[in-house]
Write an enzyme that holds these catalytic residues in place. Sequence first.
Site, PDB file in Angstrom:
ATOM      1  N   LYS A   1       3.213 -15.257   1.929  1.00  0.00           N
ATOM      2  CA  LYS A   1       3.462 -15.966   0.671  1.00  0.00           C
ATOM      3  C   LYS A   1       4.969 -16.193   0.612  1.00  0.00           C
ATOM      4  CE  LYS A   1       1.979 -17.615  -3.292  1.00  0.00           C
ATOM      5  NZ  LYS A   1       1.052 -18.767  -3.410  1.00  0.00           N
TER       6      LYS A   1
ATOM      7  N   ASP B   1      -6.385  -7.121   4.176  1.00  0.00           N
ATOM      8  CA  ASP B   1      -7.512  -6.449   3.514  1.00  0.00           C
ATOM      9  C   ASP B   1      -8.397  -7.501   2.844  1.00  0.00           C
ATOM     10  OD1 ASP B   1      -9.020  -4.278   2.391  1.00  0.00           O
ATOM     11  OD2 ASP B   1      -8.015  -4.653   0.482  1.00  0.00           O
TER      12      ASP B   1
ATOM     13  N   TYR C   1       0.819  -1.209   0.000  1.00  0.00           N
ATOM     14  CA  TYR C   1       0.000   0.000   0.000  1.00  0.00           C
ATOM     15  C   TYR C   1       0.857   1.266   0.000  1.00  0.00           C
ATOM     16  CZ  TYR C   1      -4.681  -1.956   0.865  1.00  0.00           C
ATOM     17  OH  TYR C   1      -5.889  -2.587   0.751  1.00  0.00           O
TER      18      TYR C   1
ATOM     19  N   ASP D   1      -2.855 -18.210   0.092  1.00  0.00           N
ATOM     20  CA  ASP D   1      -3.848 -18.891  -0.760  1.00  0.00           C
ATOM     21  C   ASP D   1      -4.538 -20.012   0.023  1.00  0.00           C
ATOM     22  OD1 ASP D   1      -1.386 -20.164  -0.773  1.00  0.00           O
ATOM     23  OD2 ASP D   1      -1.396 -20.640  -2.915  1.00  0.00           O
TER      24      ASP D   1
ATOM     25  N   ASP E   1     -12.374  -9.155   4.197  1.00  0.00           N
ATOM     26  CA  ASP E   1     -13.621  -9.133   3.415  1.00  0.00           C
ATOM     27  C   ASP E   1     -14.157 -10.560   3.261  1.00  0.00           C
ATOM     28  OD1 ASP E   1     -13.306  -6.372   3.030  1.00  0.00           O
ATOM     29  OD2 ASP E   1     -13.987  -6.469   0.952  1.00  0.00           O
TER      30      ASP E   1
HETATM   31  C1  IPM Z   1     -10.415  -1.150   3.937  1.00  0.00           C
HETATM   32  C2  IPM Z   1     -10.614  -0.554   2.571  1.00  0.00           C
HETATM   33  C3  IPM Z   1      -9.443   0.384   2.282  1.00  0.00           C
HETATM   34  C4  IPM Z   1      -8.166  -0.453   2.283  1.00  0.00           C
HETATM   35  C5  IPM Z   1      -9.567   1.201   0.988  1.00  0.00           C
HETATM   36  C6  IPM Z   1     -10.834   2.034   0.962  1.00  0.00           C
HETATM   37  C7  IPM Z   1      -8.363   2.069   0.741  1.00  0.00           C
HETATM   38  O1  IPM Z   1     -10.738  -1.562   1.618  1.00  0.00           O
HETATM   39  O2  IPM Z   1     -10.322  -0.389   4.910  1.00  0.00           O
HETATM   40  O3  IPM Z   1     -10.354  -2.374   4.037  1.00  0.00           O
HETATM   41  O4  IPM Z   1      -7.842  -1.097   1.273  1.00  0.00           O
HETATM   42  O5  IPM Z   1      -7.510  -0.480   3.318  1.00  0.00           O
HETATM   43 MG    MG Z   2     -10.895  -3.524   2.429  1.00  0.00          MG
END
Ligand code: IPM
Ligand code: MG
Length: 356
Positions: free
Chosen positions: A185, A242, A140, A218, A246
């Site tokens: 990884k 990240d 990032y 993975d 999700d």
């Molecule tokens: C999160 C989001 C952010 C990230 C984006 C909006 C930059 O996906 O907080 O998980 O990737 O960190």
């Molecule tokens: Mg995110």
Amino acid sequence: MFSVVALPGDGIGPEVTSQAIRVLTAVSRQLNLEIGIQEALIGGAALDQAGTPLPETTLENCRNADAILLGAVGGYQWSDVEVALRPEQGLLGLRKALGLYANLRPVTVEAALADASPLRPERLEGVDVMVVRELTGGIYFGTRGRTSTDAFDTCEYSVAEIRRIARLAGKLAGKRRGRVTSVDKANVLDTSRLWRETVSGIFSDEFPDIELEHIYIDAAAMFLLSRPATFDVILADNMFGDILSDEASMLAGSLGLLPSASLSGGGPGLYEPIHGSAPDIAGKGIANPCGAILSVAMLLRHSMNQDAAAEAVEAAVSETLRAGLRTPDLAYGEQRDRTVGTEAFGDAVIDRLEKT
Ligand code: IPM
Ligand code: MG
């Protein structure tokens, strides 16, 4: 007075943040705590009004605050904006400027929502995961560049950056079930090999009683679905954390449910739902406010030391879900006819809170 800066941001950010603020206000009344809440601009909203996704005044207000409550940033209308001015840079810049290196993303499963998850209920039994995501390093924040035909992003980590996040994961695991799964990884990446070696060193020196395992990212993505209940703390770098968080949200049933806390060594913590700005449903009043409201619980716990109040907020959300209230993201089949909006969900949470 305890001071909070609210950064509603873009898309559904303002809708969910306003419910979070209502909950925080209700708690402060109940506890007789004086909490000052001040709003500031971030993301696309800041770009439109102030020409930058992270105005200096916002950063200054955040630095001087005790905690920050954020909604979401981003949206289609800013997709062609130059990289440095993208709404996401507001959030990334804020995390970096405040040194918020540790992102905690708890994932628990509410039995009443088992049907909202694509996984079978028996696989979800006992799921209680804490994703610890490194937040100010890695790909990032590495050097990047592009021409019309080539592009590159670099992933960099130092031993110091890996150590501090590994320590935090170790401490957290000590208060939980004593297990840490570090994902990387290491079969391909040098940063991952450094990550693995450093994490192993910290745990053998400082956390000998914590059970540590290393898994490739993975495989971790697969195991999170095949045996989610075996995970306790998952330690991951910025990008892997990240993605995995999700994925983990679908164990709970929706991305809209999960909160997060981003912490530094001192200074204000930042609390935000893990979801994005969801431009497709913005302004419709149907966004799930749970992630934002549960972020208030994390704020109470980590920045205010109000564990009992944090638990009361969590219990109120839980009871509201158990009573059958669902925003559309949680509803399938015939439940679709009985969903409630963002504000009605917020009302129900506050009603329950006021009864406790
Ligand atoms: C999160 C989001 C952010 C990230 C984006 C909006 C930059 O996906 O907080 O998980 O990737 O960190
Ligand atoms: Mg995110």
